[in-house]
Design an enzyme around this catalytic site. Structure first.
Site, PDB file in Angstrom:
ATOM      1  N   LYS A   1      14.473  66.793  33.049  1.00 43.42           N
ATOM      2  CA  LYS A   1      14.650  65.238  32.994  1.00 43.42           C
ATOM      3  C   LYS A   1      13.431  64.821  33.424  1.00 43.42           C
ATOM      4  O   LYS A   1      13.044  63.270  33.208  1.00 43.42           O
ATOM      5  CB  LYS A   1      16.074  64.888  32.960  1.00 43.42           C
ATOM      6  CG  LYS A   1      17.216  65.570  32.401  1.00 43.42           C
ATOM      7  CD  LYS A   1      16.697  65.210  30.588  1.00 43.42           C
ATOM      8  CE  LYS A   1      18.152  65.819  29.369  1.00 43.42           C
ATOM      9  NZ  LYS A   1      17.505  64.901  28.150  1.00 43.42           N
TER      10      LYS A   1
ATOM     11  N   TYR B   1      17.512  71.916  34.649  1.00 44.24           N
ATOM     12  CA  TYR B   1      18.032  70.306  33.745  1.00 44.24           C
ATOM     13  C   TYR B   1      17.301  69.519  34.429  1.00 44.24           C
ATOM     14  O   TYR B   1      16.713  67.829  34.248  1.00 44.24           O
ATOM     15  CB  TYR B   1      19.638  69.662  33.550  1.00 44.24           C
ATOM     16  CG  TYR B   1      19.858  69.031  32.857  1.00 44.24           C
ATOM     17  CD1 TYR B   1      19.997  69.226  31.113  1.00 44.24           C
ATOM     18  CD2 TYR B   1      19.935  67.928  33.620  1.00 44.24           C
ATOM     19  CE1 TYR B   1      20.302  67.992  30.612  1.00 44.24           C
ATOM     20  CE2 TYR B   1      20.522  66.289  32.312  1.00 44.24           C
ATOM     21  CZ  TYR B   1      20.983  66.774  31.591  1.00 44.24           C
ATOM     22  OH  TYR B   1      21.852  65.853  30.725  1.00 44.24           O
TER      23      TYR B   1
END
Length: 256
Positions: free
Chosen positions: A161, A157
Site C-alpha cells: 500500500k 500489505y
C-alpha cells in the site's frame, strides 16, 4: 475526454469488483453515468455487481482476470475495449491479505500480496493508459490504505500500500500531459468480508471488533464501502481534472 465522447460513452474498469469496496464503487460509477467493466478473479462472482450496475441504466461487463498475470491483464483490457469501449477510468481495487508477523511470514505470502496489489496495479494501469493517452483524457484511482503508515502483522500489505502511493505520485507526473490524473484513496477500517476475516483470525467477534475500531476513531463509527466509493467518484469526475498525485485518507480522522 475527446470532443466526440459524451459522459454516457465513458467506460470505467473496477478491479476486485465482485464484492465490498469494488462492488460499491462499480455501483457508484454507474450512477455517475459510466458503463462499468466489473473485473474479478472469478468472473461468475461478478454477476450481482453487473446486475446492480445495469439497474442504473448503463452497460456492464463481467471479466475474469488475474491482475498479477500480464497475459491475463492484457486479454481482459482488450476485451473491455472491444465489448464496452476504451476505458477512460481505472480503479485499481483488487486486493488480498496474508497477515502475519515478519518472522512467521513466508515468501509465498509476501509475494502473493505484493503481486496482487502492486504488480496488479502496474499491469492494469500500463494496459489501460494506452487507451487513455489516445483519448487525451483519463482517470486512474489506486486503493491504498492507512496500513501504508505501518500496521503490526501486515509487513507485506503495508509495503504494497505504501508502494502504491509512490506509484500514484510518479504516474501523476508521467501521465499529466496526456490529460490523465492519477490519485489514491486510502481507507481506514471499512466493513467488508476482508475485515471480517481479520476479526475471525484474531478470535474476536466481528461486532466487538467493529465497536473497538469505532471507539478509536474521531468520527465514532466504522467505514462502509460507500464511503470509499464516494471519494473514488470525485477523483473519477470532470471536476477533479486539476487534482492529481494525491492520497486521500478516508478514515474518519486525520492520517498521513
Amino acid at each position: 475526454m475527446s470532443e466526440t465522447s459524451t459522459p454516457a460513452q465513458r467506460v470505467a474498469i473496477v478491479t476486485g469488483a465482485a464484492r465490498g469496496i469494488g462492488a460499491a464503487t462499480a455501483r457508484r460509477l454507474a450512477r455517475d453515468g459510466f458503463s462499468v467493466a466489473v473485473l474479478d478473479l472469478d468472473e461468475a462472482a461478478c454477476a450481482d455487481t453487473v446486475e446492480a450496475v445495469e439497474k442504473e441504466g448503463v452497460r456492464a461487463l463481467a471479466v475474469g482476470v488475474d491482475v498479477a498475470d500480464a497475459e491475463s491483464v492484457e486479454t481482459a483490457v482488450a476485451r473491455v475495449a472491444a465489448e464496452l469501449g476504451p476505458p477512460a477510468v481505472l480503479v485499481n481495487n483488487a486486493g488480498i491479505t496474508r497477515d502475519n508477523l515478519l518472522f512467521k511470514m513466508d515468501v509465498a505470502d509476501w509475494d502473493a500480496v505484493i503481486g496482487v496489489h502492486l504488480r496488479g496495479a502496474f499491469l492494469m494501469t500500463r494496459a489501460a493508459q494506452t487507451h487513455m493517452t489516445k483519448a487525451g483524457w483519463g482517470r486512474v484511482v489506486n486503493l491504498s490504505s492507512v496500513s501504508a503508515l505501518g500496521n503490526r502483522g501486515q509487513a507485506n500489505y503495508s509495503a504494497a500500500k505504501a508502494g502504491l502511493q509512490g506509484f500514484t505520485k510518479t504516474l501523476a507526473i508521467e501521465l499529466g500531459k496526456f490529460g490523465i490524473t492519477v490519485n489514491a484513496v486510502a481507507p481506514g477500517f471499512v466493513v467488508t468480508e476482508m475485515t471480517a476475516a481479520t476479526a475471525e483470525r484474531l478470535g474476536v467477534p466481528f461486532e466487538e471488533f467493529k465497536a473497538r475500531r469505532a471507539a478509536a476513531t474521531p468520527v465514532p463509527r466504522v467505514g462502509v464501502p460507500d464511503d470509499i466509493a464516494h471519494a473514488i467518484s470525485f477523483f473519477a469526475g470532470e471536476g477533479a481534472g486539476f487534482v492529481t498525485g494525491q492520497v486521500l485518507y478516508v478514515a474518519g480522522g486525520p492520517r498521513g
